[in-house]
Scaffold this motif. Structure first.
Motif, mmCIF file in Angstrom:
data_model
loop_
_atom_site.group_PDB
_atom_site.id
_atom_site.type_symbol
_atom_site.label_atom_id
_atom_site.label_comp_id
_atom_site.label_asym_id
_atom_site.label_seq_id
_atom_site.Cartn_x
_atom_site.Cartn_y
_atom_site.Cartn_z
ATOM 1 N N PRO A 60 -15.599 19.211 -20.946
ATOM 2 C CA PRO A 60 -14.937 18.649 -22.125
ATOM 3 C C PRO A 60 -15.917 18.342 -23.256
ATOM 4 C CG PRO A 60 -14.044 17.684 -20.137
ATOM 5 C CD PRO A 60 -15.226 18.499 -19.708
ATOM 6 N N GLN A 61 -17.138 17.952 -22.901
ATOM 7 C CA GLN A 61 -18.241 17.917 -23.860
ATOM 8 C C GLN A 61 -19.257 18.939 -23.376
ATOM 9 O OE1 GLN A 61 -19.485 14.468 -26.002
ATOM 10 N NE2 GLN A 61 -18.256 13.117 -24.715
ATOM 11 N N ILE A 62 -19.635 19.836 -24.252
ATOM 12 C CA ILE A 62 -20.382 21.008 -23.836
ATOM 13 C C ILE A 62 -21.738 20.665 -23.228
ATOM 14 C CG2 ILE A 62 -21.643 21.569 -25.954
ATOM 15 C CD1 ILE A 62 -19.497 23.950 -23.746
ATOM 16 N N ASP A 63 -22.262 19.481 -23.515
ATOM 17 C CA ASP A 63 -23.539 19.061 -22.935
ATOM 18 C C ASP A 63 -23.368 18.115 -21.750
ATOM 19 O OD1 ASP A 63 -22.491 17.240 -24.768
ATOM 20 O OD2 ASP A 63 -24.437 16.474 -25.385
ATOM 21 N N ASP A 68 -28.470 14.752 -15.673
ATOM 22 C CA ASP A 68 -28.927 14.913 -14.290
ATOM 23 C C ASP A 68 -30.175 15.787 -14.176
ATOM 24 O OD1 ASP A 68 -26.728 13.420 -13.402
ATOM 25 O OD2 ASP A 68 -25.455 15.211 -13.331
ATOM 26 N N LEU A 69 -30.598 16.397 -15.276
ATOM 27 C CA LEU A 69 -31.767 17.287 -15.261
ATOM 28 C C LEU A 69 -33.004 16.550 -15.753
ATOM 29 C CD1 LEU A 69 -30.036 20.472 -16.746
ATOM 30 C CD2 LEU A 69 -30.362 19.864 -14.334
ATOM 31 N N LEU A 104 -37.232 11.030 -16.741
ATOM 32 C CA LEU A 104 -38.088 10.009 -16.130
ATOM 33 C C LEU A 104 -38.359 8.854 -17.082
ATOM 34 C CD1 LEU A 104 -39.738 9.228 -13.628
ATOM 35 C CD2 LEU A 104 -41.691 10.453 -14.634
ATOM 36 N N ALA A 105 -38.529 9.167 -18.366
ATOM 37 C CA ALA A 105 -38.819 8.131 -19.358
ATOM 38 C C ALA A 105 -37.553 7.561 -19.998
ATOM 39 C CB ALA A 105 -39.722 8.699 -20.446
ATOM 40 N N ASN A 220 -25.951 23.527 -13.139
ATOM 41 C CA ASN A 220 -24.635 22.984 -13.483
ATOM 42 C C ASN A 220 -24.603 22.586 -14.958
ATOM 43 O OD1 ASN A 220 -21.999 22.055 -13.268
ATOM 44 N ND2 ASN A 220 -22.591 20.043 -12.476
ATOM 45 N N ALA A 221 -24.979 23.543 -15.806
ATOM 46 C CA ALA A 221 -25.070 23.274 -17.235
ATOM 47 C C ALA A 221 -24.692 24.520 -18.030
ATOM 48 C CB ALA A 221 -26.485 22.829 -17.608
#
Length: 268
Positions: A60-63, A68-69, A104-105, A220-221
């Motif tokens: 529903p939102q392309i990003d 999760d990456l 991570l940051a 998954n992107a």
């Protein structure tokens, strides 16, 4: 006598052959699909993405799911060219954004520039925003804001907010490598296209003239989302006046797995 028996036997065989034959429909083979259908089925099977992505995907939102990456960068663009509806007065709008991410940051770096009458601007406008954990910074017109709602909104800007996404897409039977990532092609219907920045008015229309959707099963992107539209009597960016013309939507994801070095923007 023997000849008579032979004649009777031959007549019996002939009569048996003339009797209706009982058909067992279980033995009748199913009609095979056409050569084109078989070829299409083979291509779809050979290029099918792995489960659970082999039936459909939804963004529903392309990003969606990018959080999760570990890291990435994407570039997104919405461009309109046309006229104000029922006039010959030109109308134009362009919005570009580039976003970098470091999981991570808990950091995001956002650069945006916009222009055009539909956005209420006659000249280009640009800003830079950064999120570092709970802190957000916004640099605009050589001035820095930090800890404000405006800074937080700017630092959290998403591609999906600008160009939307798709409710559902299905595998299209093609593979490729795009932006350095192996991907699968998907197709979607016009009804599945979600466009938060574009709305058809009364008697208006939004028509897809071409589209591409490429998905990475590994991450998954969505890696590429390109759509061309023709709009009639439509509202863009919630402006008061409807427009007619063409819309270009572009989204490309790059450098998946790269954790960008993001720091407080210059000027803050």
């Amino acid at each position: 006598m023997r000849r008579t028996l032979v004649i009777v036997f031959i007549i019996a065989i002939a009569l048996a052959a003339c009797e209706p034959r009982q058909i067992n429909y279980d033995d009748v083979p199913t009609v095979a699909p056409s050569i084109d259908e078989l070829a299409t089925a083979v291509v779809l099977t050979q290029n099918a993405p792995p489960a659970p992505y082999n039936t459909s995907i939804s963004f529903p939102q392309i990003d969606d799911h990018l959080i999760d990456l570990s890291g990435w960068r994407y570039v997104v663009r919405l461009e309109f060219n046309g006229v104000f509806a029922r006039t010959t007065r030109p109308a134009q709008a362009t919005a570009n954004a580039e976003v970098e991410f470091n999981q991570l940051a808990s950091a995001r770096h956002v650069m945006v520039n916009t222009s055009g009458e539909l956005i209420g601007q006659t000249a280009d406008n640009a800003y830079e925003a950064v999120r570092l954990g709970p802190d957000a910074f916004l640099v605009r017109d050589s001035s820095c804001q930090s800890g404000t709602d405006a800074a937080a909104l700017a630092a959290d800007l998403r591609a999906g907010t600008l160009i939307g996404g798709i409710q559902q897409a299905v595998p299209a039977g093609r593979q490729a490598t795009i932006n350095g990532t192996p991907v699968y092609a998907y197709s979607f219907s016009e009804a599945d296209l979600l466009l938060p920045a574009i709305r058809a008015g009364d008697d208006g229309s939004v028509t897809v003239t071409s589209s591409e959707l490429w998905f990475s099963a590994e991450h998954n992107a969505v890696v590429r989302f390109w759509v061309n539209l023709e709009v009639q009597n439509a509202f863009i960016f919630d402006r008061q006046l409807p427009v007619d013309g063409s819309v270009i939507l572009r989204y490309d994801l790059y450098d998946v797995g790269t954790a960008y070095n993001i720091s407080v923007p210059f000027g803050c």
